[in-house]
Design a protein around this motif. Structure first.
Motif, PDB file in Angstrom:
ATOM      1  N   GLY A  69       0.816  -1.207   0.000  1.00 37.75           N
ATOM      2  CA  GLY A  69       0.000   0.000   0.000  1.00 37.75           C
ATOM      3  C   GLY A  69       0.846   1.253   0.000  1.00 37.75           C
TER       4      GLY A  69
ATOM      5  N   GLU B 190     -11.711   3.671   0.609  1.00 37.28           N
ATOM      6  CA  GLU B 190     -11.088   2.574  -0.128  1.00 37.28           C
ATOM      7  C   GLU B 190     -11.925   1.307  -0.055  1.00 37.28           C
ATOM      8  OE1 GLU B 190      -6.773   0.322  -0.488  1.00 37.28           O
ATOM      9  OE2 GLU B 190      -7.539   0.858   1.499  1.00 37.28           O
TER      10      GLU B 190
ATOM     11  N   CYS C 104      -7.246  -4.151  -1.481  1.00 31.92           N
ATOM     12  CA  CYS C 104      -7.027  -2.937  -0.682  1.00 31.92           C
ATOM     13  C   CYS C 104      -5.602  -2.929  -0.132  1.00 31.92           C
ATOM     14  CB  CYS C 104      -8.005  -2.881   0.492  1.00 31.92           C
ATOM     15  SG  CYS C 104      -9.740  -2.769   0.021  1.00 31.92           S
TER      16      CYS C 104
ATOM     17  N   SER D 296      -6.436   1.908  -3.130  1.00 34.11           N
ATOM     18  CA  SER D 296      -6.104   3.231  -2.594  1.00 34.11           C
ATOM     19  C   SER D 296      -5.266   4.025  -3.583  1.00 34.11           C
ATOM     20  CB  SER D 296      -5.374   3.107  -1.252  1.00 34.11           C
ATOM     21  OG  SER D 296      -4.202   2.329  -1.398  1.00 34.11           O
TER      22      SER D 296
ATOM     23  N   ILE E 270      -8.935  12.048   1.134  1.00 37.00           N
ATOM     24  CA  ILE E 270      -9.578  10.736   1.234  1.00 37.00           C
ATOM     25  C   ILE E 270     -10.096  10.597   2.653  1.00 37.00           C
ATOM     26  CG2 ILE E 270      -9.265   8.235   1.156  1.00 37.00           C
ATOM     27  CD1 ILE E 270      -7.232   8.548  -0.988  1.00 37.00           C
TER      28      ILE E 270
ATOM     29  N   ASN F 212      -8.486  -4.142   3.781  1.00 35.78           N
ATOM     30  CA  ASN F 212      -7.435  -3.639   4.662  1.00 35.78           C
ATOM     31  C   ASN F 212      -7.663  -4.154   6.085  1.00 35.78           C
ATOM     32  OD1 ASN F 212      -5.689  -2.021   6.299  1.00 35.78           O
ATOM     33  ND2 ASN F 212      -5.729  -0.413   4.751  1.00 35.78           N
TER      34      ASN F 212
END
Length: 477
Positions: free
Chosen positions: A165, A267, A338, A349, A376, A248
């Motif tokens: 990520g 996300e 994610c 993301s 976000i 996530n």
């Protein structure tokens, strides 16, 4: 560069790998297989070399970003090199390069295999293949940090280098506590799937292997037809858990803390929307291939969950589906899961940040004097994160294109080459045409397999740890 600390941690990696060998060794004992000795020999070698590397604890323990990335890259390479030994010395995979390909594919949770037939393999070998997915899913060094205080607060550099990520944050003040929390969630979800599969009628061996492979979003199966031979209820359970392991893991922590707004963030919501929309489109597109819409929905949802989670399981040969469905599946291969999950791909993301960056630039063109921050979840995104995403995409495209050119020297068709590289760098497993869900990667030449091995490692480690190994400045004192 703190070489003593690097070798010290690599020693612990080998010691833990020797402990990982307990799982296939116990399996070999349960089934009375002679393969037990190959795992014991490998464990002894790992223990001996690891013991030599940790015999003296370094006085200087500081680790910085450079060391963190190097440790992560070398750890995964070392883990794979020794993890391939049982396959090779047992003769189950006669070529060491093929054994290394299979092991790298396991630890990186790719699931691409060079094997054309797996059902005749010893149960312990099949268990080792699947267990490598589970070990690699959450991250080897994250696992070790849950037990060892490697370098105090500095081990955040290791966690950032290994975690998927655009950014990594601590759930609780200490990195070690964060690692323990993540593995607790990971373990509980794995047990939940294992129990659900047993209730649905799966054997203990099949349920363990499937749970390990699903949890790590890897996709190594114990049958030649992957999940195609199991009843619909089992396929549905696996579909659900492939999606759950794509979310996530921070979201599960927030759910436990009853922070529902943080759990269902932008996300996660976008991820579920993508899954729903793509599944609906494919269901409509393939409805004529199945007797009922429900059957089409089951297979399409399984395929979408498998590809977007980068697990790589299959119930049917989606390589035979219409072009729209095949195209959509390739699309979700790139999108991936994610950030902070066990899945691969570019990550949802990053896709969100890229779209918001593009929208911001378009707005600046229309209103040059307007100042607008990318947000976000109502929080502004730090400029370094946006820059990191942009640089990641440049590196991603560079590695992808170079790999595609190198693999093309084998002179296979464009779709095979393109989806093989896509499957490797996004840690998916199957592609299309010659690397479709009913095929394997065994036909590639040795140089092409080496390229794909690099892609699997680079994709799992978010590119930069592997690229840094080839940067001369990395090794300067």
């Amino acid at each position: 560069m703190n070489f003593k600390m690097i070798s010290y941690i690599l020693g612990w990696i080998l010691i833990f790998e020797s402990l990982f060998m307990i799982v296939p060794s116990v399996t070999a004992v349960c089934y009375g297989e002679s393969a037990l000795w190959y795992f014991l020999i490998t464990a002894a070698v790992c223990l001996a070399i690891g013991g030599l590397l940790i015999r003296k604890k370094p006085e200087r323990k500081q680790l910085y970003s450079r060391e963190g990335n190097v440790i992560v890259a070398l750890s995964w390479i070392l883990l794979s090199i020794f993890g391939a030994i049982p396959f090779y010395i047992s003769g189950e995979i006669p070529s060491y390069l093929d054994a290394l390909f299979e092991t790298v594919s396991g630890f990186t949770t790719t699931g691409a295999s060079i094997l054309s037939e797996v059902e005749s393999m010893p149960k312990s070998m099949l268990m080792w293949r699947s267990f490598t997915h589970w070990v690699g899913g959450m991250g080897v060094l994250v696992f070790i940090m849950a037990f060892l205080p490697l370098a105090g607060a500095q081990n955040m550099h290791i966690m950032k280098a290994e975690s998927p990520g655009p950014s990594v944050s601590k759930l609780v003040p200490k990195v070690k506590s964060t690692a323990i929390m993540l593995y607790k969630i990971y373990f509980v979800l794995t047990i939940m799937e294992f129990v659900a599969l047993l209730i649905c009628g799966m054997s203990v061996f099949d349920a363990l292997n499937t749970s390990f492979a699903t949890a790590g979003t890897g996709g190594f199966g114990v049958y030649n037809n992957s999940m195609g031979g199991f009843p619909p209820k089992i396929q549905i359970v696996v579909t659900v858990f492939m999606i759950l392991f794509s979310v996530n893991f921070n979201s599960y922590f927030f759910l436990i803390c009853r922070k529902f707004r943080d759990a269902f963030n932008t996300e996660v919501c976008v991820f579920f929307v993508i899954v729903a929309v793509i599944t609906g489109l494919i269901t409509i597109n393939i409805s004529g291939l199945f007797s009922t819409v429900g059957e089409a929905l089951r297979h399409s949802s399984f395929a979408v969950a498998s590809m977007i989670s980068t697990t790589g399981f299959g119930t049917v040969d989606f390589n035979l589906w219409p072009e729209l469905s095949r195209t959509l599946l390739v699309l979700v291969m790139f999108i991936g899961a994610c950030a902070g999950s066990t899945g691969g791909g570019i990550k949802v993301s990053r896709i969100i940040i890229l779209f918001k960056s593009m929208a911001k630039e378009l707005l600046v063109i229309v209103h040059p004097k307007q100042v607008k921050k990318i947000k976000i979840n109502a929080h502004p995104i730090d400029h370094d994160v946006v820059r990191g995403v942009n640089v990641f995409m440049v590196a991603y495209l560079m590695v992808f294109v170079i790999s595609l050119v190198l693999v093309s020297f084998d002179n296979h068709d464009m779709i095979t080459n393109f989806t093989a590289v896509t499957a490797a760098i996004n840690n998916i497993g199957p592609g299309l045409e010659l690397v479709g869900p009913t095929e394997n990667f065994g036909f590639f030449s040795a140089p092409a397999k080496a390229v794909l091995i690099f892609d699997m490692l680079a994709g799992r480690l978010e590119l930069f740890p592997m690229l840094l190994l080839f940067t001369p400045a990395t090794w300067k004192k």
